[in-house]
Motif scaffolding. Sequence first.
Motif, PDB file in Angstrom:
ATOM      1  N   ARG A  77       0.839  -1.205   0.000  1.00  0.00           N
ATOM      2  CA  ARG A  77       0.000   0.000   0.000  1.00  0.00           C
ATOM      3  C   ARG A  77       0.869   1.248   0.000  1.00  0.00           C
ATOM      4  O   ARG A  77       1.893   1.307   0.687  1.00  0.00           O
ATOM      5  CB  ARG A  77      -0.957   0.000   1.178  1.00  0.00           C
ATOM      6  CG  ARG A  77      -0.314  -0.146   2.511  1.00  0.00           C
ATOM      7  CD  ARG A  77      -1.348  -0.203   3.598  1.00  0.00           C
ATOM      8  NE  ARG A  77      -0.891  -1.075   4.681  1.00  0.00           N
ATOM      9  CZ  ARG A  77      -1.523  -1.224   5.804  1.00  0.00           C
ATOM     10  NH1 ARG A  77      -2.639  -0.578   6.033  1.00  0.00           N
ATOM     11  NH2 ARG A  77      -1.075  -2.022   6.733  1.00  0.00           N
ATOM     12  N   ILE A  78       0.442   2.201  -0.800  1.00  0.00           N
ATOM     13  CA  ILE A  78       1.132   3.487  -0.862  1.00  0.00           C
ATOM     14  C   ILE A  78       0.091   4.599  -0.970  1.00  0.00           C
ATOM     15  O   ILE A  78      -1.042   4.373  -1.387  1.00  0.00           O
ATOM     16  CB  ILE A  78       2.114   3.597  -2.055  1.00  0.00           C
ATOM     17  CG1 ILE A  78       1.355   3.577  -3.382  1.00  0.00           C
ATOM     18  CG2 ILE A  78       3.168   2.514  -2.004  1.00  0.00           C
ATOM     19  CD1 ILE A  78       2.194   4.081  -4.540  1.00  0.00           C
ATOM     20  N   ASN A  79       0.500   5.802  -0.611  1.00  0.00           N
ATOM     21  CA  ASN A  79      -0.322   6.988  -0.846  1.00  0.00           C
ATOM     22  C   ASN A  79       0.019   7.475  -2.249  1.00  0.00           C
ATOM     23  O   ASN A  79       1.132   7.946  -2.495  1.00  0.00           O
ATOM     24  CB  ASN A  79      -0.021   8.080   0.181  1.00  0.00           C
ATOM     25  CG  ASN A  79      -0.501   7.710   1.562  1.00  0.00           C
ATOM     26  OD1 ASN A  79      -1.482   6.996   1.716  1.00  0.00           O
ATOM     27  ND2 ASN A  79       0.188   8.188   2.570  1.00  0.00           N
ATOM     28  N   SER A  80      -0.924   7.362  -3.153  1.00  0.00           N
ATOM     29  CA  SER A  80      -0.648   7.703  -4.553  1.00  0.00           C
ATOM     30  C   SER A  80      -0.450   9.196  -4.768  1.00  0.00           C
ATOM     31  O   SER A  80       0.081   9.602  -5.803  1.00  0.00           O
ATOM     32  CB  SER A  80      -1.758   7.171  -5.460  1.00  0.00           C
ATOM     33  OG  SER A  80      -3.015   7.726  -5.128  1.00  0.00           O
ATOM     34  N   ALA A 133      -4.156  -4.855   1.917  1.00  0.00           N
ATOM     35  CA  ALA A 133      -2.713  -4.970   2.173  1.00  0.00           C
ATOM     36  C   ALA A 133      -2.468  -5.522   3.571  1.00  0.00           C
ATOM     37  O   ALA A 133      -1.553  -6.338   3.770  1.00  0.00           O
ATOM     38  CB  ALA A 133      -2.035  -3.616   2.003  1.00  0.00           C
ATOM     39  N   LEU A 134      -3.271  -5.118   4.527  1.00  0.00           N
ATOM     40  CA  LEU A 134      -3.177  -5.634   5.890  1.00  0.00           C
ATOM     41  C   LEU A 134      -3.323  -7.153   5.886  1.00  0.00           C
ATOM     42  O   LEU A 134      -2.588  -7.857   6.585  1.00  0.00           O
ATOM     43  CB  LEU A 134      -4.236  -4.983   6.768  1.00  0.00           C
ATOM     44  CG  LEU A 134      -4.346  -5.393   8.229  1.00  0.00           C
ATOM     45  CD1 LEU A 134      -4.864  -4.230   9.048  1.00  0.00           C
ATOM     46  CD2 LEU A 134      -5.236  -6.592   8.430  1.00  0.00           C
ATOM     47  N   LEU A 135      -4.274  -7.674   5.112  1.00  0.00           N
ATOM     48  CA  LEU A 135      -4.469  -9.129   5.027  1.00  0.00           C
ATOM     49  C   LEU A 135      -3.187  -9.824   4.586  1.00  0.00           C
ATOM     50  O   LEU A 135      -2.809 -10.864   5.142  1.00  0.00           O
ATOM     51  CB  LEU A 135      -5.598  -9.466   4.046  1.00  0.00           C
ATOM     52  CG  LEU A 135      -7.005  -9.037   4.404  1.00  0.00           C
ATOM     53  CD1 LEU A 135      -7.956  -9.383   3.264  1.00  0.00           C
ATOM     54  CD2 LEU A 135      -7.454  -9.671   5.712  1.00  0.00           C
ATOM     55  N   ASP A 136      -2.523  -9.252   3.604  1.00  0.00           N
ATOM     56  CA  ASP A 136      -1.285  -9.846   3.106  1.00  0.00           C
ATOM     57  C   ASP A 136      -0.180  -9.762   4.150  1.00  0.00           C
ATOM     58  O   ASP A 136       0.597 -10.700   4.322  1.00  0.00           O
ATOM     59  CB  ASP A 136      -0.867  -9.161   1.806  1.00  0.00           C
ATOM     60  CG  ASP A 136       0.119  -9.985   1.019  1.00  0.00           C
ATOM     61  OD1 ASP A 136      -0.056 -11.221   0.938  1.00  0.00           O
ATOM     62  OD2 ASP A 136       1.086  -9.402   0.488  1.00  0.00           O
ATOM     63  N   ILE A 162      -5.164  -4.144  14.477  1.00  0.00           N
ATOM     64  CA  ILE A 162      -5.839  -3.634  13.284  1.00  0.00           C
ATOM     65  C   ILE A 162      -5.775  -2.107  13.266  1.00  0.00           C
ATOM     66  O   ILE A 162      -5.441  -1.506  12.233  1.00  0.00           O
ATOM     67  CB  ILE A 162      -7.303  -4.116  13.228  1.00  0.00           C
ATOM     68  CG1 ILE A 162      -7.347  -5.636  13.002  1.00  0.00           C
ATOM     69  CG2 ILE A 162      -8.073  -3.390  12.126  1.00  0.00           C
ATOM     70  CD1 ILE A 162      -8.729  -6.251  13.146  1.00  0.00           C
ATOM     71  N   ARG A 163      -6.065  -1.475  14.385  1.00  0.00           N
ATOM     72  CA  ARG A 163      -6.013  -0.007  14.452  1.00  0.00           C
ATOM     73  C   ARG A 163      -4.623   0.520  14.113  1.00  0.00           C
ATOM     74  O   ARG A 163      -4.481   1.513  13.399  1.00  0.00           O
ATOM     75  CB  ARG A 163      -6.436   0.479  15.841  1.00  0.00           C
ATOM     76  CG  ARG A 163      -7.924   0.414  16.066  1.00  0.00           C
ATOM     77  CD  ARG A 163      -8.312   1.083  17.391  1.00  0.00           C
ATOM     78  NE  ARG A 163      -9.650   0.701  17.746  1.00  0.00           N
ATOM     79  CZ  ARG A 163      -9.969  -0.274  18.591  1.00  0.00           C
ATOM     80  NH1 ARG A 163      -9.032  -0.959  19.202  1.00  0.00           N
ATOM     81  NH2 ARG A 163     -11.223  -0.556  18.841  1.00  0.00           N
TER      82      ARG A 163
END
Length: 191
Positions: A77-80, A133-136, A162-163
Amino acid sequence: MPQDEQRLGGQNAEPQASYAPPQPLLLRINGAEHQLHIEARVTLLDALREVLHLTGTKKGCDRGQCGACTVLVDGQRINSCLTLAVMHDGREITTVEGLGRQDQPHPMQQAFMDCDGFQCGYCTPGQVCSAVALLDEIKQRQASAVTEGEQLEPASLSEDEIRERMSGNLCRCGAYPNIVKAIHSVVLRQA
């Protein structure tokens, strides 16, 4: 007239913007290849929204602080809004549009709907991409700042975990309890 003013073209001369010629670029987005010619200074967010018309990715703060523009690049995950499109030439980019279909949403998209993990919905595409992305990360047993022990067991994922992992994504409506609930439900199903 002093020398500095002469070089600038006079006292009231406007500085001229430098021209950046468009660069050839191949973006692999949601399984499709897109050949583009865009200026090197165009952000990935603007290329997605303004050039390719993939408007699921939202422009929130445009400073990398809210996470509304989160997409996946090679699974990360990235901030585009903080990266230039030319930096991702040939890489795999997934936006919220590429996660599922209308008739068969991604399990995380379905969980957000089932758990009311949104209110206005503006942050939801970034939240969902970040949660995927967290799942991965969980599958790969990557630690976070609150992970206890050397390994993370998916079945024992805490709400604090999770938080922490979702802390880069803000929800101005305050739907956090239901966002956590949605993510937790998917993690438990996949454990």
